[in-house]
Design an enzyme around this catalytic site. Structure first.
Site, PDB file in Angstrom:
ATOM      1  N   THR A 169       0.833  -1.207   0.000  1.00  0.00           N
ATOM      2  CA  THR A 169       0.000   0.000   0.000  1.00  0.00           C
ATOM      3  C   THR A 169       0.866   1.255   0.000  1.00  0.00           C
ATOM      4  O   THR A 169       1.957   1.246   0.567  1.00  0.00           O
ATOM      5  CB  THR A 169      -0.839  -0.043   1.284  1.00  0.00           C
ATOM      6  OG1 THR A 169      -1.753  -1.111   1.164  1.00  0.00           O
ATOM      7  CG2 THR A 169      -1.578   1.236   1.554  1.00  0.00           C
ATOM      8  N   ARG A 197     -13.212  -8.667  -1.202  1.00  0.00           N
ATOM      9  CA  ARG A 197     -12.646  -8.315   0.114  1.00  0.00           C
ATOM     10  C   ARG A 197     -12.303  -6.815   0.143  1.00  0.00           C
ATOM     11  O   ARG A 197     -11.677  -6.293  -0.758  1.00  0.00           O
ATOM     12  CB  ARG A 197     -11.387  -9.136   0.358  1.00  0.00           C
ATOM     13  CG  ARG A 197     -10.632  -8.806   1.650  1.00  0.00           C
ATOM     14  CD  ARG A 197      -9.472  -7.876   1.401  1.00  0.00           C
ATOM     15  NE  ARG A 197      -8.617  -7.744   2.600  1.00  0.00           N
ATOM     16  CZ  ARG A 197      -7.583  -6.913   2.689  1.00  0.00           C
ATOM     17  NH1 ARG A 197      -7.259  -6.146   1.667  1.00  0.00           N
ATOM     18  NH2 ARG A 197      -6.874  -6.838   3.788  1.00  0.00           N
ATOM     19  N   VAL A 198     -12.724  -6.145   1.190  1.00  0.00           N
ATOM     20  CA  VAL A 198     -12.343  -4.744   1.373  1.00  0.00           C
ATOM     21  C   VAL A 198     -11.432  -4.681   2.591  1.00  0.00           C
ATOM     22  O   VAL A 198     -11.778  -5.200   3.655  1.00  0.00           O
ATOM     23  CB  VAL A 198     -13.581  -3.844   1.578  1.00  0.00           C
ATOM     24  CG1 VAL A 198     -13.164  -2.404   1.814  1.00  0.00           C
ATOM     25  CG2 VAL A 198     -14.507  -3.942   0.363  1.00  0.00           C
ATOM     26  N   GLY A 199     -10.275  -4.074   2.429  1.00  0.00           N
ATOM     27  CA  GLY A 199      -9.322  -3.965   3.542  1.00  0.00           C
ATOM     28  C   GLY A 199      -9.546  -2.690   4.332  1.00  0.00           C
ATOM     29  O   GLY A 199     -10.599  -2.050   4.250  1.00  0.00           O
ATOM     30  N   ASP A 200      -8.526  -2.319   5.058  1.00  0.00           N
ATOM     31  CA  ASP A 200      -8.615  -1.124   5.909  1.00  0.00           C
ATOM     32  C   ASP A 200      -8.514   0.179   5.118  1.00  0.00           C
ATOM     33  O   ASP A 200      -9.032   1.220   5.549  1.00  0.00           O
ATOM     34  CB  ASP A 200      -7.472  -1.133   6.927  1.00  0.00           C
ATOM     35  CG  ASP A 200      -6.116  -1.132   6.207  1.00  0.00           C
ATOM     36  OD1 ASP A 200      -5.803  -2.127   5.531  1.00  0.00           O
ATOM     37  OD2 ASP A 200      -5.396  -0.112   6.282  1.00  0.00           O
ATOM     38  N   THR A 220      -0.703   1.130   6.926  1.00  0.00           N
ATOM     39  CA  THR A 220      -0.401   0.031   6.014  1.00  0.00           C
ATOM     40  C   THR A 220      -0.153  -1.214   6.856  1.00  0.00           C
ATOM     41  O   THR A 220       0.197  -1.121   8.027  1.00  0.00           O
ATOM     42  CB  THR A 220       0.833   0.356   5.137  1.00  0.00           C
ATOM     43  OG1 THR A 220       1.272  -0.845   4.494  1.00  0.00           O
ATOM     44  CG2 THR A 220       2.002   0.906   5.950  1.00  0.00           C
ATOM     45  N   GLY A 221      -0.319  -2.385   6.229  1.00  0.00           N
ATOM     46  CA  GLY A 221      -0.088  -3.630   6.951  1.00  0.00           C
ATOM     47  C   GLY A 221      -1.281  -4.551   6.796  1.00  0.00           C
ATOM     48  O   GLY A 221      -2.068  -4.411   5.848  1.00  0.00           O
ATOM     49  N   HIS A 222      -1.429  -5.469   7.726  1.00  0.00           N
ATOM     50  CA  HIS A 222      -2.480  -6.484   7.639  1.00  0.00           C
ATOM     51  C   HIS A 222      -3.854  -5.854   7.863  1.00  0.00           C
ATOM     52  O   HIS A 222      -4.220  -5.491   8.985  1.00  0.00           O
ATOM     53  CB  HIS A 222      -2.193  -7.579   8.669  1.00  0.00           C
ATOM     54  CG  HIS A 222      -3.139  -8.718   8.589  1.00  0.00           C
ATOM     55  ND1 HIS A 222      -3.894  -9.145   9.646  1.00  0.00           N
ATOM     56  CD2 HIS A 222      -3.475  -9.522   7.538  1.00  0.00           C
ATOM     57  CE1 HIS A 222      -4.643 -10.166   9.261  1.00  0.00           C
ATOM     58  NE2 HIS A 222      -4.402 -10.411   7.993  1.00  0.00           N
ATOM     59  N   GLY A 223      -4.603  -5.711   6.765  1.00  0.00           N
ATOM     60  CA  GLY A 223      -5.823  -4.908   6.787  1.00  0.00           C
ATOM     61  C   GLY A 223      -6.849  -5.362   7.801  1.00  0.00           C
ATOM     62  O   GLY A 223      -7.489  -4.540   8.477  1.00  0.00           O
TER      63      GLY A 223
HETATM   64  N1  ASP Z   1      -3.526  -2.596   4.419  1.00  0.00           N
HETATM   65  C1  ASP Z   1      -3.614  -3.124   3.084  1.00  0.00           C
HETATM   66  C2  ASP Z   1      -4.745  -4.089   3.001  1.00  0.00           C
HETATM   67  O1  ASP Z   1      -4.885  -4.910   3.874  1.00  0.00           O
HETATM   68  C3  ASP Z   1      -2.364  -3.787   2.642  1.00  0.00           C
HETATM   69  C4  ASP Z   1      -1.095  -3.005   2.889  1.00  0.00           C
HETATM   70  O2  ASP Z   1      -1.036  -2.110   3.681  1.00  0.00           O
HETATM   71  O3  ASP Z   1      -0.085  -3.266   2.244  1.00  0.00           O
HETATM   72  O4  ASP Z   1      -5.466  -4.064   2.037  1.00  0.00           O
END
Ligand code: ASP
Length: 310
Positions: A169, A197-200, A220-223
């Site tokens: 991201t 799927r919708v992330g954060d 950013t990271g694990h949504g």
């Molecule tokens: N946060 C993003 C998601 O889960 C991925 C990312 O930050 O790289 O969609």
């Protein structure tokens, strides 16, 4: 006051072969965003410009270079937010838009809504004349190969700390010379995610938040983990309690590790120009420009400085 911009190119175990390109990419984006601030542009204009630069750079998982979902499709999410008014716009699951951050801005400025998704977001783009691109043109050869390798595994979203799965991201936060803050985040999500799927990233208070009373954040990271702890808002909660932006970020990211075993990163700027780039993943490419020049890093605790030559 002097303006500041901070950008990130995603928190994850960035592979060595992409390390230099990722750092170079965030440096260019920070310069592009700062150029807007320098000529008197708003924080909102600056974060949009910086994120567009990274969406156009296929080393990052946003716009060109997006990862593919479990069905081999592109689904892009983005948010932008203006700290002056708490106005925010977001899109999720859009396919053939090269710069989703600008479509998110149009949702904010031209509709009464905060988020538009998939078909409706694309219809809106068409109605206001946002040009579309063939979705295939957003996908790199590298991504097709990586997706082929990964598609037999369970969905990529099960990943947690120190994962090698792709999620890069991009995001930007800025404060302009009159003290207004803004944030923007854009992503292709996580490779091999379920379709739909919708992330954060497009969710207000999770992938980003901006409020002139406390600051601006892009995450950013694990949504799924970020969503559970509403990471952007949690960071600003700590800022509101009087903590520095650095300590607030560390506390919130550690809470996400302890509570839901999720790793990630964030960039934060305060209305007075304090800023930080913090992460619990192995690496995160980031860059910032403040009155002391251009700062950047990739590894934990790395902080290089260069004079800004414009
Ligand atoms: N946060 C993003 C998601 O889960 C991925 C990312 O930050 O790289 O969609």
């Amino acid at each position: 006051m002097s303006a500041v911009i901070v950008v990130h190119g995603g928190a994850r175990a960035v592979p060595d072969e992409l390390a230099k390109a990722s750092v170079d990419g965030v440096k260019v984006a920070a310069r592009d965003g700062f150029a807007v601030l320098k000529r008197g542009g708003s924080a909102l204009d600056a974060v949009e410009a910086a994120v567009r630069t990274m969406e156009d750079n296929s080393v990052f998982n946003a716009g060109h270079g997006a990862v593919l979902n479990a069905d081999g499709e592109v689904e892009l999410d983005a948010i932008i937010m203006d700290g002056r008014t708490l106005s925010s716009g977001a899109v999720s699951s859009v396919e053939n838009i090269a710069n989703p951050v600008s479509l998110a801005r149009a949702v904010m400025e031209k509709t009464d809504h905060v988020i538009l998704t998939s078909r409706g977001a694309n219809q809106f783009a068409e109605s206001i004349g946002v040009s579309t691109v063939p979705t295939d043109s957003l996908v790199t050869e590298f991504e097709r190969k990586e997706w082929e390798k990964c598609k037999t595994f369970v969905t990529g979203v099960k990943e947690e700390i120190n994962t090698q799965w792709a999620h890069d991201t991009v995001g930007a936060v800025a404060v302009d010379c009159v003290g207004n803050v803004a944030c923007a985040t854009s992503t292709g999500g996580i490779r091999n995610k379920m379709a739909g799927r919708v992330g954060d990233a497009p969710i207000i208070g999770c992938g980003g938040f901006a409020d002139n009373f406390s600051g601006a954040v892009s995450c950013t990271g694990h949504g799924e983990s970020i969503l559970k702890v509403t990471l952007a808002r949690l960071i600003l909660f700590h800022v509101e309690q009087g903590k520095s932006v650095a300590e607030s970020s560390q506390l919130a990211l550690q809470y996400m590790v302890d509570r839901v075993h999720g790793a990630g990163g964030c960039i934060v700027v305060s209305p007075s120009g304090q800023w930080t780039a913090t992460f619990t993943t192995k690496r995160m490419a980031w860059a910032a420009v403040d009155r002391d020049g251009l700062w950047y890093g990739l590894e934990p605790n790395e902080r290089f400085n260069e004079q800004l030559t414009v």
